[in-house]
Scaffold this active site. Sequence first.
Site, PDB file in Angstrom:
ATOM      1  N   ASP A   1      18.204 -10.803  -6.292  1.00 17.33           N
ATOM      2  CA  ASP A   1      19.168  -9.337  -6.650  1.00 17.33           C
ATOM      3  C   ASP A   1      18.963  -9.110  -8.192  1.00 17.33           C
ATOM      4  OD1 ASP A   1      20.526 -11.632  -7.235  1.00 17.33           O
ATOM      5  OD2 ASP A   1      22.894 -10.491  -7.241  1.00 17.33           O
TER       6      ASP A   1
ATOM      7  N   SER B   1      28.957 -26.502  -2.697  1.00 17.11           N
ATOM      8  CA  SER B   1      28.598 -25.378  -3.462  1.00 17.11           C
ATOM      9  C   SER B   1      29.256 -23.943  -2.771  1.00 17.11           C
ATOM     10  CB  SER B   1      26.924 -24.772  -2.964  1.00 17.11           C
ATOM     11  OG  SER B   1      26.580 -23.411  -3.024  1.00 17.11           O
ATOM     12  N   GLY B   2      29.273 -23.191  -3.824  1.00 20.71           N
ATOM     13  CA  GLY B   2      30.007 -21.517  -3.749  1.00 20.71           C
ATOM     14  C   GLY B   2      30.104 -20.903  -3.012  1.00 20.71           C
TER      15      GLY B   2
ATOM     16  N   SER C   1      21.859 -12.141  -3.118  1.00 23.39           N
ATOM     17  CA  SER C   1      21.061 -12.743  -5.261  1.00 23.39           C
ATOM     18  C   SER C   1      19.616 -13.828  -4.006  1.00 23.39           C
ATOM     19  CB  SER C   1      22.789 -13.319  -5.265  1.00 23.39           C
ATOM     20  OG  SER C   1      21.673 -14.324  -6.482  1.00 23.39           O
TER      21      SER C   1
ATOM     22  N   GLU D   1      24.199 -20.107 -17.310  1.00 22.15           N
ATOM     23  CA  GLU D   1      23.865 -21.663 -15.957  1.00 22.15           C
ATOM     24  C   GLU D   1      22.884 -21.902 -16.329  1.00 22.15           C
ATOM     25  OE1 GLU D   1      27.073 -21.255 -13.122  1.00 22.15           O
ATOM     26  OE2 GLU D   1      26.272 -18.896 -13.007  1.00 22.15           O
ATOM     27  N   ALA D   2      22.491 -23.278 -16.308  1.00 21.33           N
ATOM     28  CA  ALA D   2      21.399 -23.431 -16.290  1.00 21.33           C
ATOM     29  C   ALA D   2      19.869 -22.409 -15.103  1.00 21.33           C
ATOM     30  CB  ALA D   2      21.439 -25.201 -15.273  1.00 21.33           C
TER      31      ALA D   2
ATOM     32  N   ASP E   1      14.845 -13.738  -9.555  1.00 22.90           N
ATOM     33  CA  ASP E   1      15.676 -14.437  -7.890  1.00 22.90           C
ATOM     34  C   ASP E   1      16.197 -12.683  -7.132  1.00 22.90           C
ATOM     35  OD1 ASP E   1      18.400 -12.716  -8.871  1.00 22.90           O
ATOM     36  OD2 ASP E   1      19.533 -14.097  -8.261  1.00 22.90           O
TER      37      ASP E   1
END
EC number: 5.4.2.3
Length: 501
Positions: free
Chosen positions: A278, A457-458, A64, A370-371, A276
């Site tokens: 992807d 972060s994930g 991503s 999401e933002a 972004d």
Amino acid sequence: MDLGAITKYSALHAKPNGLILQYGTAGFRTKAEHLDHVMFRMGLLAVLRSKQTKSTIGVMVTASHNPEEDNGVKLVDPLGEMLAPSWEEHATYLANAEEQDMQRVLIDISEKEAVNLQQDAFVVIGRDTRPSSEKLSQSVIDGVTVLGGQFHDYGLLTTPQLHYMVYCRNTGGRYGKATIEGYYQKLSKAFVELTKQASCSGDEYRSLKVDCANGIGALKLREMEHYFSQGLSVQLFNDGSKGKLNHLCGADFVKSHQKPPQGMEIKSNERCCSFDGDADRIVYYYHDADGHFHLIDGDKIATLISSFLKELLVEIGESLNIGVVQTAYANGSSTRYLEEVMKVPVYCTKTGVKHLHHKAQEFDIGVYFEANGHGTALFSTAVEMKIKQSAEQLEDKKRKAAKMLENIIDLFNQVADRRVISTTNAERQAVTPPGLQEAINDLVKKYKLSRAFVRPSGTEDVVRVYAEADSQESADHLAHEVSLAVFQLAGGIGERPQPGF
């Protein structure tokens, strides 16, 4: 299950010693050179999931918005949604198993999920444009084939396109044709029909500048362009012909830095947007007549969509259950506007599209963004028909929406380096380390209309620090002070956080 063949193939995709990975909000992500064994094993897992659900499962090879040297993988469930949480645990378990434990782990997963190993399995695979993606996709294919699964490799795809392919295949084509052409036809037809209902503010043709983050979005948008050529003129930037993936461009860069990407000059009131890497995120932006930058991020997109739908439903006399789902990162002004002005209920979940999507499914109409630009709107077929009945009123809603945007304040979002922090309350409160949440609470009290939180972060090895207040200056100060608190209380390394970006 031919355990001998699996062991033989697994040795060709050996796990590096000591490497431990976690299936996060968007699957596995790390440096590409560490992912060969993970890809092979996710091919195995996709087959088991396909056998258990008796459905086509998707595997997307992408990282991503991460840097070009990274890569990653995520599995897509039967209706195009994220992998079920219980299977995320299996993914982590399998990815981290030592070579000598592989057979036992596969048997454990199969027995726990009551997988019928005689059931046929089918997996579809897509990948982004990273240099490492083609080889890693082949590792997925090795995993699928050694376990007896069938597959279709779509090659280069955006992440939304792979989700679409999975959904189409599992609904017998009722949603659309599971081909690239089918995807382009479905979306372009909807776009063209919608734009017929709206004027173009004096322009003969709609025009849009698109920052493609030097990723897959450029290739696919170029293929799709002729499908809507009569309704939209598209100019591509950061199309991959030069420059690195996601470097100084893309939706994450624009959102984080609150400015246009490198390589794109913007005149006043030109329509612009960024994908972004992807192409599963999108944010919009423009410069006004005075040269000021305006960002229409996921919060504003969600506000526009939900407000528009709410007004349409009121006008046609329908009382339906509509809700907006946000994360703790959502702009507080958008939340207040939706709840206090539009009277649309807002719900907060943990960060990650999978959490938002699950909550949104509880409503007749669920809107989530999401933002950072991930999101969509979900509604039933019955609701969709009612909305179409009032489509001719779109132009009036556009004018109202433009006015509404001026009521939402752009607030600040900052990222700081650090690792281990645990949270609760939809990631809005820090549980550890001791004293951190108390320090944040004291800092927030210093500023008007302010809030702040931190979370690991994930998708990256960092801790994210979020702050908002009634002005940019106050938000900047609060973000810096919270970053210092994290640095001091969570064992920060390197240089102390500095004010600003």
